[in-house]
Design a protein around this motif. Structure first.
Motif, PDB file in Angstrom:
ATOM      1  N   ALA A  23       0.844  -1.189   0.000  1.00  0.00           N
ATOM      2  CA  ALA A  23       0.000   0.000   0.000  1.00  0.00           C
ATOM      3  C   ALA A  23       0.882   1.242   0.000  1.00  0.00           C
ATOM      4  O   ALA A  23       1.750   1.386   0.864  1.00  0.00           O
ATOM      5  N   ALA A  24       0.643   2.111  -0.970  1.00  0.00           N
ATOM      6  CA  ALA A  24       1.478   3.306  -1.132  1.00  0.00           C
ATOM      7  C   ALA A  24       0.704   4.558  -0.744  1.00  0.00           C
ATOM      8  O   ALA A  24      -0.492   4.672  -1.025  1.00  0.00           O
ATOM      9  N   SER A  25       1.402   5.479  -0.120  1.00  0.00           N
ATOM     10  CA  SER A  25       0.826   6.786   0.192  1.00  0.00           C
ATOM     11  C   SER A  25       1.907   7.840   0.011  1.00  0.00           C
ATOM     12  O   SER A  25       3.101   7.533   0.064  1.00  0.00           O
ATOM     13  N   GLY A  26       1.466   9.064  -0.224  1.00  0.00           N
ATOM     14  CA  GLY A  26       2.421  10.146  -0.386  1.00  0.00           C
ATOM     15  C   GLY A  26       3.007  10.267  -1.770  1.00  0.00           C
ATOM     16  O   GLY A  26       3.907  11.081  -1.996  1.00  0.00           O
ATOM     17  N   ILE A  27       2.548   9.444  -2.700  1.00  0.00           N
ATOM     18  CA  ILE A  27       2.996   9.531  -4.089  1.00  0.00           C
ATOM     19  C   ILE A  27       1.782   9.559  -4.998  1.00  0.00           C
ATOM     20  O   ILE A  27       0.702   9.089  -4.614  1.00  0.00           O
ATOM     21  N   THR A  28       1.975  10.091  -6.180  1.00  0.00           N
ATOM     22  CA  THR A  28       0.951   9.976  -7.209  1.00  0.00           C
ATOM     23  C   THR A  28       1.154   8.624  -7.857  1.00  0.00           C
ATOM     24  O   THR A  28       2.086   8.432  -8.641  1.00  0.00           O
ATOM     25  N   PHE A  29       0.311   7.704  -7.515  1.00  0.00           N
ATOM     26  CA  PHE A  29       0.526   6.295  -7.825  1.00  0.00           C
ATOM     27  C   PHE A  29       0.769   6.063  -9.311  1.00  0.00           C
ATOM     28  O   PHE A  29       1.626   5.258  -9.688  1.00  0.00           O
ATOM     29  N   ASP A  30       0.046   6.777 -10.138  1.00  0.00           N
ATOM     30  CA  ASP A  30       0.161   6.575 -11.578  1.00  0.00           C
ATOM     31  C   ASP A  30       1.514   6.992 -12.133  1.00  0.00           C
ATOM     32  O   ASP A  30       1.856   6.645 -13.263  1.00  0.00           O
ATOM     33  N   ASP A  31       2.297   7.745 -11.369  1.00  0.00           N
ATOM     34  CA  ASP A  31       3.598   8.211 -11.833  1.00  0.00           C
ATOM     35  C   ASP A  31       4.742   7.261 -11.503  1.00  0.00           C
ATOM     36  O   ASP A  31       5.883   7.520 -11.879  1.00  0.00           O
ATOM     37  N   TYR A  32       4.429   6.172 -10.800  1.00  0.00           N
ATOM     38  CA  TYR A  32       5.479   5.313 -10.275  1.00  0.00           C
ATOM     39  C   TYR A  32       5.334   3.869 -10.744  1.00  0.00           C
ATOM     40  O   TYR A  32       4.227   3.338 -10.822  1.00  0.00           O
ATOM     41  N   ASP A  73      -4.020  -2.137  -8.113  1.00  0.00           N
ATOM     42  CA  ASP A  73      -5.345  -1.534  -7.996  1.00  0.00           C
ATOM     43  C   ASP A  73      -5.109  -0.054  -7.754  1.00  0.00           C
ATOM     44  O   ASP A  73      -4.824   0.362  -6.625  1.00  0.00           O
ATOM     45  N   ASN A  74      -5.183   0.717  -8.821  1.00  0.00           N
ATOM     46  CA  ASN A  74      -4.851   2.132  -8.699  1.00  0.00           C
ATOM     47  C   ASN A  74      -5.820   2.875  -7.794  1.00  0.00           C
ATOM     48  O   ASN A  74      -5.443   3.847  -7.148  1.00  0.00           O
ATOM     49  N   ALA A  75      -7.056   2.422  -7.732  1.00  0.00           N
ATOM     50  CA  ALA A  75      -8.034   3.068  -6.865  1.00  0.00           C
ATOM     51  C   ALA A  75      -7.644   2.942  -5.396  1.00  0.00           C
ATOM     52  O   ALA A  75      -8.000   3.788  -4.568  1.00  0.00           O
ATOM     53  N   LYS A  76      -6.914   1.884  -5.095  1.00  0.00           N
ATOM     54  CA  LYS A  76      -6.489   1.644  -3.710  1.00  0.00           C
ATOM     55  C   LYS A  76      -5.019   1.958  -3.493  1.00  0.00           C
ATOM     56  O   LYS A  76      -4.497   1.748  -2.396  1.00  0.00           O
ATOM     57  N   ASN A  77      -4.334   2.445  -4.532  1.00  0.00           N
ATOM     58  CA  ASN A  77      -2.888   2.704  -4.431  1.00  0.00           C
ATOM     59  C   ASN A  77      -2.146   1.487  -3.878  1.00  0.00           C
ATOM     60  O   ASN A  77      -1.259   1.605  -3.034  1.00  0.00           O
TER      61      ASN A  77
END
Length: 124
Positions: A23-32, A73-77
């Motif tokens: 689970a990722a936070s603090g980033i724009t998930f789509d950029d990584y 799951d981009n909606a859930k990062n």
């Protein structure tokens, strides 16, 4: 603050399955792009699998190809690593890591952010 939090590790018998989550936070998930790495006791860290930003492409180490599946799951990062047909040699601490941009590979030096890891133990 960027955080990557792994979960889903545990003890499983040979031939069993586990699903790890990152689970990722603090980033724009789509950029990584997100990668999974592992480190067994006394061994160097090795790359397991990675998924490109936007989940358009995936890559697997030969040692896990056909047994592990990475997805997101981009909606859930969140990125998942489904591990099937586990072997004792899969025993390790599994880490997820993030790299910004179009890199798709398993060279750990490219990755900017790392989680704390989750332990997977496969008993024989």
């Amino acid at each position: 603050e960027v955080q990557l939090v792994e979960s889903g590790g545990g003890l499983v018998q040979t031939g069993g399955s586990l699903r790890l989550s990152c689970a990722a936070s603090g980033i724009t998930f789509d950029d990584y792009a997100i990668g999974w790495f592992r480190q067994a006791p006394g061994k160097e860290r090795e790359g397991v699998s990675c998924i490109s930003r936007g989940a358009g492409s995936t890559y697997y180490a030969n040692s896990v190809k056909g047994r592990f599946t990475i997805s997101s799951d981009n909606a859930k990062n969140t990125v998942y690593l489904q591990m099937n047909s586990l072997k004792p040699e899969d025993t390790a601490v599994y880490y997820c890591a993030a790299v910004r941009g179009d890199y798709l590979g398993l060279s750990s030096t490219w990755y900017n952010y790392w989680g704390q890891g989750t332990l997977v133990t496969v008993s024989s």
